[in-house]
Design a protein around this motif. Structure first.
Motif, PDB file in Angstrom:
ATOM      1  N   ASP A 111     -60.222  27.820 -26.240  1.00  0.00           N
ATOM      2  CA  ASP A 111     -59.124  27.144 -26.912  1.00  0.00           C
ATOM      3  C   ASP A 111     -58.697  27.921 -28.159  1.00  0.00           C
ATOM      4  OD1 ASP A 111     -57.325  25.287 -27.711  1.00  0.00           O
ATOM      5  OD2 ASP A 111     -58.746  23.617 -27.903  1.00  0.00           O
ATOM      6  N   THR A 164     -56.401  31.334 -24.890  1.00  0.00           N
ATOM      7  CA  THR A 164     -56.700  30.037 -24.301  1.00  0.00           C
ATOM      8  C   THR A 164     -56.898  30.235 -22.807  1.00  0.00           C
ATOM      9  OG1 THR A 164     -55.424  28.840 -25.958  1.00  0.00           O
ATOM     10  CG2 THR A 164     -55.795  27.714 -23.858  1.00  0.00           C
ATOM     11  N   ARG A 217     -57.427  27.834 -19.370  1.00  0.00           N
ATOM     12  CA  ARG A 217     -57.529  26.510 -18.767  1.00  0.00           C
ATOM     13  C   ARG A 217     -57.800  26.662 -17.284  1.00  0.00           C
ATOM     14  NH1 ARG A 217     -52.547  25.717 -21.149  1.00  0.00           N
ATOM     15  NH2 ARG A 217     -52.785  25.094 -23.320  1.00  0.00           N
ATOM     16  N   ASP A 276     -56.803  21.054 -15.755  1.00  0.00           N
ATOM     17  CA  ASP A 276     -56.525  20.459 -17.062  1.00  0.00           C
ATOM     18  C   ASP A 276     -57.722  20.580 -18.003  1.00  0.00           C
ATOM     19  OD1 ASP A 276     -58.130  18.741 -15.728  1.00  0.00           O
ATOM     20  OD2 ASP A 276     -56.829  16.975 -15.897  1.00  0.00           O
ATOM     21  N   LYS A 277     -58.712  21.392 -17.604  1.00  0.00           N
ATOM     22  CA  LYS A 277     -59.886  21.581 -18.440  1.00  0.00           C
ATOM     23  C   LYS A 277     -59.715  22.854 -19.266  1.00  0.00           C
ATOM     24  CE  LYS A 277     -64.869  21.709 -18.100  1.00  0.00           C
ATOM     25  NZ  LYS A 277     -65.762  22.620 -17.396  1.00  0.00           N
ATOM     26  N   THR A 278     -59.747  22.720 -20.573  1.00  0.00           N
ATOM     27  CA  THR A 278     -59.609  23.879 -21.443  1.00  0.00           C
ATOM     28  C   THR A 278     -60.999  24.425 -21.766  1.00  0.00           C
ATOM     29  OG1 THR A 278     -57.616  22.934 -22.363  1.00  0.00           O
ATOM     30  CG2 THR A 278     -58.631  24.712 -23.601  1.00  0.00           C
TER      31      THR A 278
END
Lengths: 305, 253
Positions: A18, A8, A10, A13-15
């Motif tokens: 994933d 993951t 990030r 707060d933007k992934t």
């Protein structure tokens, strides 16, 4: 071999990537596909340690990239064909990279010739076309004679001859037992080169499959049957796993039976057929179906900005 | 091919190849040396005893501007890779990253030190015959002269290292050059605007003033001693290098 394990990434707060898991195996060309912004480049940067995964792990030939004694011998990458100082000649660019690993000048000359850059090797890279830049990037990727070759959009900007060259080169590298990964947002182009496909959208794995099975899956659209006796044939074809859908006054779409079985049943009962066509979906359509949601999400996000 | 491996020596050789194969390297280095020699000769011609300057300080008149030029040399070596995208190829070849910073610092600092020391000696020797007769003649053998001239090389070498560190830290050529110019050229002027006693106590510790102390044969009352000044300036450079190293290790490329 490249192993991406539950990775993951990030940014704030933007992934971007994933829980992504896939493996690229030696001896085959793995196509890494996804719409623009799906997280392909970020994943590739994490494979060579330029970006650090927020969680998860990436291994190249069983180890983290930075732990190898000769990283350029493990994996050769082309991430950005323009990522070269424009004031330096192609030969000096390659030589500077080679020297970090004690790679001899002879090997530099070899990859220059392999990439078809002999005539322009002494020229400043700033004057190169995009296609020549791609060739230089591929030459740099091959410098360390690596077991894994990973190229981001390698045919971008190449002329048809160049595209064919890349296709043959990658096939040969895979045949030599190397792991080959190439990313693209074009399904049609990739399916010509790749044996295996990893498709992502919005940073998530959408498909991890062979080209052949994706084709088979894409072909599961039923069979179009043209006959004057639609009602009678419909009754005769009916069965537990069979769906018959009227598609017109003299047309049926049948799924659950293939063209051969349908033709046989019709012949057994003396029913004339004037059309019997398997409904195939093109690979491009299959890809679009697979990634539609991801693309729509991206577009709406952009609209909202 | 089987003996290939990544090594510190290899990284240094690779960085030297990058450094020496760009035209901008030689232009910037040449301009720096030219500034020291040309401004030194002009100062020697027009300077007289009334200014209170000695033969060495006249010969080193160009070092203030040369500092900006060698700083740019350092910045181009590091931040230049971010603006061209070359940095990704660099750190793919050297994933540990820090050896690249050390090699760049060593190359920029070493080159600037060697070239600028020679330029300072040339400016001094060629300027001597042009000096006003009222000035005391000094030779290379006189006390403090060689220390001051080689010290000019050392100061300018450290400025080049500062440029490398700023470039790696800020990752932008324009931002790094502006910061460098601000710290070396503008900050001393701003401090002069402070109330007298405060300005007097802060001024000797400013990077450019501390670093320049090594260049004077007869240190003035208002500045640090030559070696203390050089030590303070080295401290600034080391701290900036440390910050650059920290960012390199911690953040994505």
């Amino acid at each position: 071999m490249i192993q991406v394990k539950e990775v993951t990434k990030r940014y704030g707060d933007k992934t971007v990537v994933d829980q992504l898991t896939f493996t690229a195996h030696p001896g085959q060309v793995t196509g890494f596909l996804g719409p623009n912004g799906a997280g392909k480049s970020t994943t590739m940067r994490m494979i060579v340690g330029l970006d650090t995964p927020t969680t998860g792990e990436v291994l190249v030939n069983g180890r983290r990239y930075a732990e190898h004694a000769a990283p350029l011998q493990e994996i050769g990458v082309l991430l950005d064909a323009k990522g070269v100082h424009p004031g330096r000649s192609a030969a000096n660019h390659l030589l500077a990279m080679a020297r970090t690993h004690g790679i001899p000048k002879k090997r530099v000359d070899e990859v220059i010739e392999l990439a078809g850059l002999t005539k322009v090797a002494g020229k400043r890279v700033g004057n190169f076309s995009l296609g020549m830049g791609q060739r230089l990037g591929i030459a740099a990727a091959l410098l360390g004679d690596p077991g894994v070759v990973m190229l981001d959009e390698p045919v971008n900007g190449l002329d048809p001859e160049g595209v064919l060259w890349v296709r043959n080169l990658l096939a040969r590298l895979a045949a030599e037992g190397r792991t080959v990964v190439l990313s693209s947002h074009l399904m049609s182009e990739t399916s010509l080169i790749a044996d295996h496909l990893v498709v992502i959208g919005r940073g998530k794995l959408l498909a991890d499959t062979s080209v052949a099975s994706l084709v088979a899956q894409a072909a599961g659209g039923g069979v179009k049957v043209g006959t004057p006796a639609t009602t009678l044939l419909g009754v005769l074809l009916a069965g537990p796993d069979v769906t018959v859908t009227p598609a017109g006054p003299e047309e049926l779409i049948v799924s659950g039976l293939d063209a051969r079985q349908i033709g046989q049943i019709a012949a057994d009962h003396g029913i004339p057929l004037f059309a019997l066509t398997p409904q195939t979906v093109s690979l491009e359509e299959a890809f679009m179906d697979l990634t539609r949601e991801a693309v729509e999400y991206t577009s709406s996000l952009e609209l909202a900005r | 091919m089987t003996t290939m491996s990544l090594s510190r020596r290899g990284v240094l050789a690779g960085e030297w190849t990058k450094f020496s194969t760009l035209r901008s390297t030689w232009v910037t280095t040449g301009v720096s040396a030219l500034l020291v020699v040309a401004l030194g000769l002009i100062a020697a011609t027009v300077g007289d005893s009334a200014t209170g300057m000695d033969a060495v300080s006249l010969a080193l008149s160009g070092t203030t501007l040369a500092a900006l030029a060698v700083g740019v040399l350092g910045v181009l070596l590091s931040a230049g890779e971010y603006s061209t995208g070359m940095i990704r190829a660099t750190f793919t070849a050297v994933p540990a990253r820090l050896p690249v910073l050390w090699a760049k610092a060593l190359i920029a600092g070493g080159t600037a030190f060697a070239v600028m020391t020679i330029a300072a000696v040339v400016a001094f020797l060629a300027g001597n015959p042009l000096l006003d007769s009222g000035l005391t003649a000094l030779g290379l053998g006189d006390a403090g002269v060689l220390r001051a001239l080689a010290g000019a090389g050392a100061y300018l070498g450290l400025v080049a290292v500062l440029g490398v560190a700023l470039g790696m830290l800020l990752r932008s050529s324009a931002g790094s050059i502006a910061t460098l110019a601000g710290v070396l050229l503008i900050l001393p002027g701003l401090v002069m605007l402070l109330p007298g006693s405060l300005a007097e106590s802060v001024s000797p510790y400013l990077p450019s003033n501390a670093g320049s102390a090594i260049m004077s044969v007869n240190p003035s009352d208002g500045s640090l001693s030559p070696w203390a000044g050089l030590a303070v300036f080295t401290g600034y450079v080391v701290v900036t290098l440390g910050a650059a190293a920290y960012r390199l290790r911690k953040s994505d490329v």
